[in-house]
Scaffold this motif. Structure first.
Motif, short mmCIF file in Angstrom:
data_model
loop_
_atom_site.label_atom_id
_atom_site.label_comp_id
_atom_site.label_asym_id
_atom_site.label_seq_id
_atom_site.Cartn_x
_atom_site.Cartn_y
_atom_site.Cartn_z
N TYR A 96 24.85 -24.05 34.58
CA TYR A 96 25.33 -25.12 33.69
C TYR A 96 24.71 -25.05 32.30
N ALA A 97 23.49 -24.53 32.20
CA ALA A 97 22.85 -24.50 30.88
C ALA A 97 23.51 -23.46 29.98
N ALA A 98 24.25 -22.51 30.58
CA ALA A 98 25.00 -21.54 29.78
C ALA A 98 26.34 -22.14 29.37
N GLU A 135 12.48 -21.65 20.08
CA GLU A 135 13.84 -22.08 19.71
C GLU A 135 14.87 -21.06 20.18
N HIS A 136 16.10 -21.51 20.21
CA HIS A 136 17.23 -20.63 20.51
C HIS A 136 17.38 -19.63 19.34
N PRO A 137 17.91 -18.43 19.61
CA PRO A 137 18.11 -17.47 18.51
C PRO A 137 18.96 -18.04 17.36
N ALA A 138 19.81 -19.00 17.65
CA ALA A 138 20.63 -19.59 16.57
C ALA A 138 19.74 -20.22 15.51
N VAL A 139 18.58 -20.72 15.90
CA VAL A 139 17.63 -21.26 14.93
C VAL A 139 16.71 -20.15 14.41
N SER A 198 32.03 -25.59 15.00
CA SER A 198 32.54 -24.73 16.09
C SER A 198 31.58 -24.68 17.27
N GLY A 199 30.41 -25.30 17.16
CA GLY A 199 29.48 -25.29 18.29
C GLY A 199 28.03 -25.31 17.83
N GLY A 200 27.15 -25.10 18.80
CA GLY A 200 25.72 -25.19 18.53
C GLY A 200 25.24 -24.17 17.51
N THR A 201 25.73 -22.96 17.60
CA THR A 201 25.25 -21.91 16.69
C THR A 201 25.57 -22.26 15.24
N GLU A 202 26.79 -22.68 15.00
CA GLU A 202 27.15 -23.04 13.63
C GLU A 202 26.32 -24.23 13.15
N SER A 203 26.17 -25.23 13.99
CA SER A 203 25.40 -26.42 13.60
C SER A 203 23.96 -26.03 13.27
N ASP A 204 23.37 -25.21 14.11
CA ASP A 204 21.98 -24.76 13.88
C ASP A 204 21.88 -23.99 12.57
N ASN A 205 22.80 -23.04 12.37
CA ASN A 205 22.76 -22.23 11.15
C ASN A 205 22.83 -23.12 9.92
N VAL A 247 24.85 -30.24 18.23
CA VAL A 247 25.50 -30.52 19.51
C VAL A 247 26.49 -29.41 19.83
N SER A 248 26.62 -29.08 21.12
CA SER A 248 27.59 -28.07 21.54
C SER A 248 28.41 -28.63 22.70
N GLY A 249 29.74 -28.63 22.56
CA GLY A 249 30.62 -29.24 23.56
C GLY A 249 30.55 -28.60 24.94
N HIS A 250 30.48 -27.26 24.98
CA HIS A 250 30.62 -26.61 26.29
C HIS A 250 29.40 -26.79 27.19
N LYS A 251 28.35 -27.44 26.66
CA LYS A 251 27.19 -27.70 27.53
C LYS A 251 27.37 -29.02 28.28
N PHE A 252 28.37 -29.82 27.89
CA PHE A 252 28.55 -31.08 28.63
C PHE A 252 30.04 -31.35 28.92
N CYS A 262 16.96 -31.22 14.74
CA CYS A 262 16.74 -31.08 16.18
C CYS A 262 17.93 -30.37 16.81
N ASP A 263 17.68 -29.25 17.47
CA ASP A 263 18.72 -28.57 18.25
C ASP A 263 18.75 -29.28 19.60
N ALA A 264 19.73 -30.18 19.75
CA ALA A 264 19.80 -30.98 20.98
C ALA A 264 20.92 -30.49 21.89
N VAL A 265 21.24 -29.19 21.77
CA VAL A 265 22.35 -28.62 22.54
C VAL A 265 22.18 -28.82 24.05
N GLN A 266 20.94 -28.72 24.54
CA GLN A 266 20.74 -28.89 26.00
C GLN A 266 20.55 -30.35 26.39
N GLY A 267 20.38 -31.22 25.42
CA GLY A 267 20.09 -32.61 25.75
C GLY A 267 21.32 -33.51 25.73
N1 PLP Z 1 20.87 -23.98 21.08
C1 PLP Z 1 20.57 -24.02 22.38
C2 PLP Z 1 19.30 -24.69 22.82
C3 PLP Z 1 21.41 -23.43 23.33
O1 PLP Z 1 21.10 -23.47 24.62
C4 PLP Z 1 22.60 -22.79 22.87
C5 PLP Z 1 23.48 -22.10 23.82
O2 PLP Z 1 23.06 -21.64 24.86
C6 PLP Z 1 22.89 -22.81 21.49
C7 PLP Z 1 22.00 -23.41 20.63
C8 PLP Z 1 24.14 -22.18 20.96
O3 PLP Z 1 25.24 -23.04 21.20
P1 PLP Z 1 26.75 -22.48 21.19
O4 PLP Z 1 26.90 -21.65 22.43
O5 PLP Z 1 27.61 -23.71 21.21
O6 PLP Z 1 26.93 -21.71 19.94
#
Ligand code: PLP
Length: 370
Positions: free
Chosen positions: A6-8, A91-95, A67-74, A189-194, A166-171
């Protein structure tokens, strides 16, 4: 097959799927058009913005769809372009990758062995580096589930004159503090995590700092001029529905999932030479556990063959056998660094699934150890 990743990506919910399909078919107008079809589409976007704001605890006009967490983080990290950025080593590689690309100086705070980043260290580094423009700290780590002291770090950052991301993608989607309680200026925030579709997310930008944030890209001026481009109405409507559903269900879901996760942990920790990675407060559905004398990637493949899908570290590491940067930063000993798996369960995981997960992992560890 049992899904324990689910975390993926979390499965789309029926309610969200219905909204996605219905909106794709019926709400095809461009929300920027002034005619009736456009206004209907704009109303769907407005509704989703309100649903998102209700979940995050902010105003609707503080929500920017992405478009998702990566774009928001960037985009959030880009605030530190050419200046100093303080973030954590976990942090996630997106950060982390956008920090390297944009910031003039990147300072990394290491976590403690528990997987939590010490807020005092953030405070110390801010005192040494007064040029810090942004502090970026995730809400919960995607590999260990460990919840981070965002509020304390935010207070320290604000006292030093820096903004907080704050990267709150998992929260998001789980029981977590509101953006106001966290004290952040930007939140991803990333939609596909919830249970929303992939390709949709959001960036919260606190109203008072909006004027400091440059547009994501330029064009027709959508999203109050910050993120131009025709809005993907069906994805946004589905995302809003996932927010509303999460708000209704999250307390019960989290309680149930936490009990299942603890049961799996207890059963797997009976295996000799096993260790749970990450301590303290963790996300309800994430369990990182390692078994000395095995190889995580191998365990993952063996479990898959036996009908249980889990992962090693984060999905971004799939096919990449370099040890996790998160576990390495936590100082996890060598024998556990390469032998860890991440089991992440959620809303649709049943008691029976939990039993099968434990049983399958136990069998595969035995097999892997020969
Ligand atoms: N940040 C965290 C903590 C994540 O777990 C993920 C995805 O696994 C991302 C960012 C990237 O989010 P997205 O897959 O929506 O680009």
């Amino acid at each position: 097959m049992i899904y324990a990743d689910y975390a993926a990506a979390a499965p789309i919910s029926d309610r969200v799927y219905d909204v996605l399909c219905r909106t794709s078919r019926d709400t095809f107008g461009n929300p920027s058009s002034a005619h009736s079809f456009g206004r209907t589409a704009a109303a769907a976007v407005d509704r989703a913005r309100e649903q998102t704001a209700a979940l995050l605890g902010c105003e609707p006009d503080e929500v920017y769809f992405t478009s998702g967490g990566t774009e928001s983080d960037n985009h959030a990290v880009r605030f530190a372009a050419g200046r100093g950025l303080l973030t954590s080593a976990i942090e996630h590689p997106a950060v982390l990758r956008s920090a390297e690309a944009y910031a003039a100086q990147v300072r990394l705070v290491s976590p403690e062995a528990s997987g939590a980043v010490p807020a005092e260290r953030v405070r110390e580094l801010l005192a040494i580096h007064p040029d810090t423009a942004l502090v970026s700290l995730m809400y919960a780590n995607n590999e260990t589930g460990v919840i981070q002291p965002v509020r304390d770090a935010a207070d320290a950052a604000h006292a030093a004159g820096a903004l907080v991301h704050c990267d709150a993608v998992q929260g998001v989607g789980h029981v977590m503090p509101t953006v106001r309680e966290l004290g952040c200026d930007l939140l991803s925030v990333s939609g596909h995590k919830f249970h929303a579709p992939k390709g949709i997310g959001a960036l919260y930008i606190r109203k008072e700092v909006t004027r400091k944030i440059a547009p994501f890209h330029y064009g027709g001026g959508q999203e109050r001029g910050l993120r131009s481009g025709t809005l993907p109405v069906p994805l946004i409507a589905a995302f809003g529905e996932a927010c509303a559903e999460a708000l209704e269900r999250r307390a019960d879901d989290d309680r149930r999932v936490c009990a299942l996760r603890d049961r799996i942990a207890a059963e797997l920790l009976e295996i000799p030479d096993s260790v749970r990675i990450g301590g303290g407060e963790t996300m309800p559905g994430i369990l990182n556990i390692a078994f000395a004398g095995t190889y995580g990637e191998n365990l993952m493949l063996l479990c898959d063959l036996r009908g249980v899908c889990l992962s090693t570290g984060s999905a971004c590491h799939a096919g990449d056998d370099t040890p996790s940067h998160v576990l390495a930063a936590m100082g996890v000993p060598e024998e556990f660094l390469t032998s860890s798996i991440r089991i992440s369960i959620g809303r649709y995981t049943t008691e029976e699934d939990a039993g099968r997960i434990s049983e399958t992992v136990r069998d595969c560890v035995r097999l892997a150890r020969g």
